[in-house]
Design an enzyme around this catalytic site. Structure first.
Site, PDB file in Angstrom:
ATOM      1  CG  ASP A 139     -37.087  15.108  -3.375  1.00 13.62           C
ATOM      2  OD1 ASP A 139     -37.562  14.680  -4.512  1.00 13.62           O
ATOM      3  OD2 ASP A 139     -36.344  14.941  -2.533  1.00 13.62           O
ATOM      4  CD  GLU A 188     -37.760  17.338   3.872  1.00 16.73           C
ATOM      5  OE1 GLU A 188     -37.405  17.495   3.153  1.00 16.73           O
ATOM      6  OE2 GLU A 188     -38.645  16.751   3.994  1.00 16.73           O
ATOM      7  CE1 TYR A 247     -38.820  17.459  -1.494  1.00 15.81           C
ATOM      8  CE2 TYR A 247     -37.379  19.222   0.203  1.00 15.81           C
ATOM      9  CZ  TYR A 247     -38.429  18.255  -0.187  1.00 15.81           C
ATOM     10  OH  TYR A 247     -37.460  16.863   0.349  1.00 15.81           O
TER      11      TYR A 247
END
Length: 502
Positions: A223, A123, A205
């Site tokens: 996102d 990520e 996030y």
């Protein structure tokens, strides 16, 4: 440095804002979109039908976004359709292979922590970077540092070398610092959003992604892809960068979230936005939730409305235009024909753009300047920062203008004017030692082989490539100037581009 314009957005828009707490997600369904009131009951049928028609025809804006919701009927339909589609169509990505078929039951603590580490690395790499670019970097990273304990033993130089070319280098530094922080605390890997947010470099996030995918915590993830999908489902035309709007998207994502498979649902929503519900060319015909899409419904009723109208297009800030002079300084010792040379590298400051990375000596300019002014700036920089007075301490073997290169960051357009400066030092290694003592910046000089293997930024590597191309060309142009031709051949030989055959 990295030059690209079409990024996969894998990071929360408005990342400084925390998602709302959703304590009731597991226990109750959200209220239906339409609620009968006494006022509504007193409306005439005509007034009521006009109001309903208006609500269907007009997009939702920031003023009423807080009242938008998914109905009791929509939620299970979207969950079922999206998860079925994801199971059948999800991309085969290396970080998804850690967990077989999304099954978290019976997974050991060690396996979950491996999953968490893999999700974290992937990520962070995916922030502002395309998936296809990330895959090779991820595989190399996991081969070198397969667990968080391996990464915690690394140093920033190693990390930067592997990260070179991926851009946004602060991400790599935060990964390393976060790993050291977790390992040094001698506790288990953080499992919840609240504990993950305490780790340096992990925002809302990333915390949500790790907690839901690796530890099955029922938390949403938002996102750019998720914002786009939800905005189209509800035809929301609000500014997706506005902090209040972002918080409302977190709420909507939380209400949609499937509590039985939160990690898979979050990935499914992001996957849909990345592969089907794309910014400019959505494939509505193959979308598993198109029948719930209000934007698509509006577009079929009104030809002036497009699905791509949602969310609102935000005008990007104009790129700043910067200029710099770059000098590839090659230091030769003794007989030049023996090609015993090194290249001078300067370490950038520990804070700011490209913090802590190595580059060729360079100075920022106030604007477009002529060659003489650029050389004067470079000469002053070398003298003041390294104690290297090229007129008194060196013999200038060759100084050639190489060319220009425009390097594009997300917010800066940098025009670099590049030269090759070959110096023969007076005093050799003794002088280099004096330089080391008097320098105000961290520097080193490396041979061509080391330069080729160093983790240089993409901008520095492109400067090197441009130099090689120009030098190769000039060798053939300067056949009537054998000394210059020889020096350029030596430079290319040191770069590993040609074999001189001396």
């Amino acid at each position: 440095m990295i030059a690209h314009s079409n990024f996969k957005t894998s990071y929360l828009a408005g990342k400084g804002h925390s998602p709302p707490n959703l304590p009731s997600m597991r226990r109750s369904s959200p209220p239906p979109t339409t609620v009968s009131t006494k006022e509504e009951a007193t409306e005439s049928p005509t007034m009521k039908s006009c109001r309903q028609a208006k609500s269907k025809a007009e997009p939702n804006t920031l003023g009423d976004m807080e009242d938008i919701n998914f109905s009791k009927k929509e939620i299970p339909e979207i969950r079922a359709s999206l998860l079925k589609w994801y199971d059948e169509n999800k991309r085969d990505l290396p970080w998804r292979r850690i967990s077989k078929n999304g099954d978290n039951d019976g997974v050991s603590v060690e396996e979950r922590e491996r999953m968490a580490y893999a999700v974290w690395v992937s990520e962070v790499m995916l922030q502002q970077t395309r998936v296809q670019t990330v895959i090779d970097y991820y595989n190399r990273w996991m081969e070198k540092w397969p667990t968080i304990h391996h990464l915690a033993k690394a140093d920033i130089e190693e990390v930067n070398e592997l990260w070179a070319g991926l851009g946004y280098y602060r991400r790599a530094r935060f990964l390393l610092e976060g790993a050291k922080m977790i390992v040094e605390d001698k506790t288990e890997f953080p499992k919840t959003v609240s504990s993950l947010r305490k780790v340096k470099g992990i925002g809302d996030y990333t915390a949500g992604a790790i907690a839901s995918i690796a530890f099955n915590e029922t938390v949403p993830v938002v996102d750019g892809n998720v914002i786009r999908v939800i905005a189209r489902l509800k035809a929301l035309s609000s500014n997706p960068k506005d902090s209040k709007t972002v918080k409302n998207f977190w709420k909507l994502a939380g209400r949609l979230l499937d509590p039985s498979r939160p990690g898979d649902f979050n990935q499914a929503l992001m996957e849909l936005g990345a592969t089907v519900c794309t910014p400019s060319g959505p494939s509505c015909a193959t979308c598993p939730i198109s029948h719930q899409c209000h934007a698509l419904l509006l577009s079929t009723k009104d030809k002036s409305v497009q699905v791509t109208d949602y969310p609102m297009k935000v005008v990007k800030a104009k790129q700043r235009r910067d200029f710099s002079a770059v000098s590839v300084v090659e230091i030769v010792e003794g007989d030049v024909s023996q090609s015993d040379s090194r290249f001078l590298l300067i370490k950038r400051p520990d804070k700011g753009l490209l913090a802590g990375l190595w580059e060729f000596p360079s100075v920022l300019l106030e604007g477009e300047t002529d060659l003489a002014s650029r050389r004067e700036r470079i000469d002053n920089f070398l003298k003041q920062s390294l104690g290297l007075d090229i007129r008194k301490s060196c013999k200038i073997v060759l100084r050639e203008e190489v060319g220009e290169y425009v390097h594009v960051f997300s917010h800066i357009r940098l025009k670099m004017c590049i030269e090759l400066l070959i110096l023969n030092l007076k005093g050799g290694k003794k002088f280099m030692q004096r330089m080391q003592e008097s320098a105000t910046l961290t520097w080193k000089y490396v041979d061509g082989e080391a330069l080729s293997s160093l983790g240089l930024t993409s901008g520095v590597r492109k400067v090197k490539l441009l130099l090689c191309r120009i030098a190769t060309f000039l060798i053939f142009v300067l056949v009537d100037v054998p000394s210059k031709s020889l020096h350029l051949k030596i430079t290319l030989h040191c770069f590993g581009k040609i074999n001189l055959g001396f």
